[in-house]
Motif scaffolding. Structure first.
Motif, mmCIF file in Angstrom:
data_model
loop_
_atom_site.group_PDB
_atom_site.id
_atom_site.type_symbol
_atom_site.label_atom_id
_atom_site.label_comp_id
_atom_site.label_asym_id
_atom_site.label_seq_id
_atom_site.Cartn_x
_atom_site.Cartn_y
_atom_site.Cartn_z
ATOM 1 N N ALA A 48 39.659 47.138 -8.755
ATOM 2 C CA ALA A 48 38.491 47.897 -9.176
ATOM 3 C C ALA A 48 38.679 49.353 -8.779
ATOM 4 C CB ALA A 48 37.213 47.341 -8.538
ATOM 5 N N ALA A 49 37.924 50.226 -9.426
ATOM 6 C CA ALA A 49 37.993 51.641 -9.088
ATOM 7 C C ALA A 49 36.644 52.279 -9.385
ATOM 8 C CB ALA A 49 39.103 52.339 -9.859
ATOM 9 N N ILE A 50 36.396 53.411 -8.725
ATOM 10 C CA ILE A 50 35.120 54.092 -8.890
ATOM 11 C C ILE A 50 35.344 55.593 -8.917
ATOM 12 C CG2 ILE A 50 34.618 54.157 -6.401
ATOM 13 C CD1 ILE A 50 31.668 53.464 -7.185
ATOM 14 N N ALA A 60 39.293 44.931 -13.047
ATOM 15 C CA ALA A 60 40.285 44.085 -13.684
ATOM 16 C C ALA A 60 39.574 42.885 -14.312
ATOM 17 C CB ALA A 60 41.306 43.619 -12.663
ATOM 18 N N ASP A 61 40.137 42.376 -15.387
ATOM 19 C CA ASP A 61 39.515 41.242 -16.074
ATOM 20 C C ASP A 61 39.333 40.043 -15.140
ATOM 21 O OD1 ASP A 61 41.144 41.794 -19.298
ATOM 22 O OD2 ASP A 61 39.324 42.654 -18.427
ATOM 23 N N SER A 62 40.255 39.880 -14.219
ATOM 24 C CA SER A 62 40.231 38.712 -13.338
ATOM 25 C C SER A 62 39.057 38.720 -12.361
ATOM 26 C CB SER A 62 41.541 38.609 -12.556
ATOM 27 O OG SER A 62 41.755 39.785 -11.811
ATOM 28 N N ALA A 96 42.537 52.938 -1.906
ATOM 29 C CA ALA A 96 43.342 54.123 -2.155
ATOM 30 C C ALA A 96 42.447 55.215 -2.722
ATOM 31 C CB ALA A 96 44.473 53.799 -3.119
ATOM 32 N N ALA A 97 42.877 56.452 -2.546
ATOM 33 C CA ALA A 97 42.074 57.582 -2.995
ATOM 34 C C ALA A 97 42.962 58.643 -3.637
ATOM 35 C CB ALA A 97 41.298 58.187 -1.827
ATOM 36 N N HIS A 108 45.776 52.792 -12.118
ATOM 37 C CA HIS A 108 47.143 52.412 -11.766
ATOM 38 C C HIS A 108 47.503 52.887 -10.376
ATOM 39 C CE1 HIS A 108 47.522 51.379 -15.959
ATOM 40 N NE2 HIS A 108 47.107 52.590 -16.279
ATOM 41 N N LYS A 109 48.296 52.103 -9.644
ATOM 42 C CA LYS A 109 48.610 52.451 -8.257
ATOM 43 C C LYS A 109 49.364 53.777 -8.156
ATOM 44 C CE LYS A 109 52.527 49.184 -8.066
ATOM 45 N NZ LYS A 109 52.313 48.438 -9.304
#
Length: 125
Positions: A48-50, A60-62, A96-97, A108-109
């Protein structure tokens, strides 16, 4: 910025956990934040991300419909609420930021510059 992830643990399938990502510094609201996870033998994947303001999110779909990402910029903290946990959610979870973004919610990472140390989530069946 330095990130500290916490809140992991052992939970039964169907249970819930809330992860926290606490950040140092006074400009936390300038950073988009993501949660990633890595299971043994697998690549690190986005969960997830914000966006900086919290107005946009990605899942993510999962995990869609089960996880909720939120942030409190006054507390320099991003949360990941995880409900209806499944054994396949077992992994080390990382936050992560990134400050310089080309999209409000990086997925993406490789888009992230700063990483926390990870917190273990184990879901038993």
């Amino acid at each position: 910025v330095q990130l500290q992830a916490s809140g992991g643990g052992l939970v039964q399938a169907g249970g819930s956990l809330r992860l926290s990502c606490a950040a140092s510094g006074r400009t936390f609201s300038s950073y988009a934040v993501g949660w990633f996870r890595q299971a043994p033998g697998k690549e690190r994947e986005s969960v997830a991300a914000i966006s900086r303001t919290g107005g946009s999110t990605y899942y993510a779909d999962s995990v869609k419909g089960r996880f909720t990402i939120s942030r409190d910029n006054a507390r320099n903290t991003v949360y990941l609420r995880m409900n209806s946990l499944k054994p396949e959610d077992t992994a080390v979870y990382y936050c992560a930021a990134v400050a310089a973004v080309t999209t409000p919610v990086p997925k993406h990472k490789y888009e992230y510059d700063y990483w926390g140390q990870g917190t273990q989530v184990t879901v038993s069946s």
